[in-house]
Design a protein around this motif. Sequence first.
Motif, PDB file in Angstrom:
ATOM      1  N   ILE A 279       4.263  -0.764   7.197  1.00 15.26           N
ATOM      2  CA  ILE A 279       2.920  -0.387   6.540  1.00 15.26           C
ATOM      3  C   ILE A 279       2.043  -1.228   6.743  1.00 15.26           C
ATOM      4  N   LEU A 280       1.001  -0.934   7.308  1.00 17.59           N
ATOM      5  CA  LEU A 280      -0.336  -1.973   7.531  1.00 17.59           C
ATOM      6  C   LEU A 280      -1.022  -2.308   6.374  1.00 17.59           C
ATOM      7  N   PRO A 281      -1.524  -3.737   6.438  1.00 15.78           N
ATOM      8  CA  PRO A 281      -2.289  -4.149   5.171  1.00 15.78           C
ATOM      9  C   PRO A 281      -3.353  -3.216   4.649  1.00 15.78           C
ATOM     10  N   ALA A 282      -3.975  -3.052   3.595  1.00 18.20           N
ATOM     11  CA  ALA A 282      -5.059  -2.305   3.464  1.00 18.20           C
ATOM     12  C   ALA A 282      -6.327  -2.354   4.144  1.00 18.20           C
ATOM     13  N   SER A 283      -6.538  -3.489   4.840  1.00 14.55           N
ATOM     14  CA  SER A 283      -7.672  -3.838   5.477  1.00 14.55           C
ATOM     15  C   SER A 283      -7.677  -3.115   7.161  1.00 14.55           C
ATOM     16  N   GLU A 284      -6.489  -2.751   7.277  1.00 17.28           N
ATOM     17  CA  GLU A 284      -6.196  -1.906   8.530  1.00 17.28           C
ATOM     18  C   GLU A 284      -6.820  -0.458   8.292  1.00 17.28           C
ATOM     19  N   ARG A 285      -6.842  -0.216   7.240  1.00 12.14           N
ATOM     20  CA  ARG A 285      -7.218   1.368   6.651  1.00 12.14           C
ATOM     21  C   ARG A 285      -8.620   1.544   6.922  1.00 12.14           C
TER      22      ARG A 285
END
Length: 340
Positions: free
Chosen positions: A330-336
């Motif tokens: 799962i990517l960090p929220a900044s990648e969302r």
Amino acid sequence: MSEADRTTSPVRVGEKRPVTPLVSVLVPVFNEEESIDLFIDATSRVMERAGLPCEFVFVNDGSTDGTLPRLIERSRGDPRVRVVSLSRNFGKEAALTAGLDHARGDVVVPMDVDLQDPPELIPRFLERWREGYDVVYGVRASRASDTPSKRMTAGWFYRLFNRLSQTRIPENAGDFRLIDRRAVDVLRGLPERNRFMKGLFAWVGFRSIGVPYERAPRAAGTTKWNYWRLWNFAIDGLVSFSTVPLRVWTYAGALVALCSFVYALIIVARVFLFGVEVPGYASLMTVVLFIGGVQLLSLGVIGEYLGRLFVEVKGRPVYVVDGVYQSGEILPASERVDRA
Ligand code: UDP
Ligand code: MG
């Protein structure tokens, strides 16, 4: 070359397009565990053969089967695969919007996961794109894979839509198309919540061209659309692209008023000529019920627009991202990318 030809020429002076653009294949999926491997393998083969770099942006639209684990598993061994998982089922239009927001490619190709949109077409789309077109859409040469009733109702819808709306949508074109980054950025900037993508794709404009293809039957799984869903989809489309259904009641009202006026004159004349006549219950009821029906119908139409206005004014996001996955993590929220 005539003047008309020159203005329709697709080439924009001075524009340079990348020789090997990054293609974002954008795939909304809703309970499609059987199709994912088939899709990735078939599409990868085509892209590799054509020597085209690509990324897969899967949008998991709240699947309740093994779709998400399968996608994460595929992303583990393949860095090209990114999975945007939504917090619930938001519908295909919202899933496409999420995918456009998360795609990084120079061109984006939305596709169905069931292989009804043949990946072999992507290189052909790119040929047209290299000629200078910004939007290259697939046109279903025959809808043999659809039932006759779906074909018929779809035909009616396109005709009605194009008559009522200023934005023309090409008949028998779905969401399967290639969209240049410029058009993607315009689409992403559109603030509306009610996202009838076919209409929005057309609204954006730019140089567009169709490429005919044979639509294959579903490779696996079942369709996620029933008639009730399609009917609502059609109403959404019409109401977000045309105000004619609102205006038509002005004319209907005027016509009914005119008829009533003429009828009143006739009644008055009859009283003068033949005296007072008591019977008239049937005609009275007919007129009252008819006008009542027309009023309810027109109120309903106003309600359709008001309801949509309500949705827009509330300003809730089009979708909610639960997580973005790449390489099995799962990517960090900044990648969302979250829509405001
Ligand atoms: N889909 C989705 N959310 C939904 C319904 C459908 O993301 O609520 C996806 C589905 O998984 C598929 C694509 O939209 O990849 C097209 O759906 P389907 O093949 O069922 O539609 P049809 O081809 O029958 O029109
Ligand atoms: Mg399909």
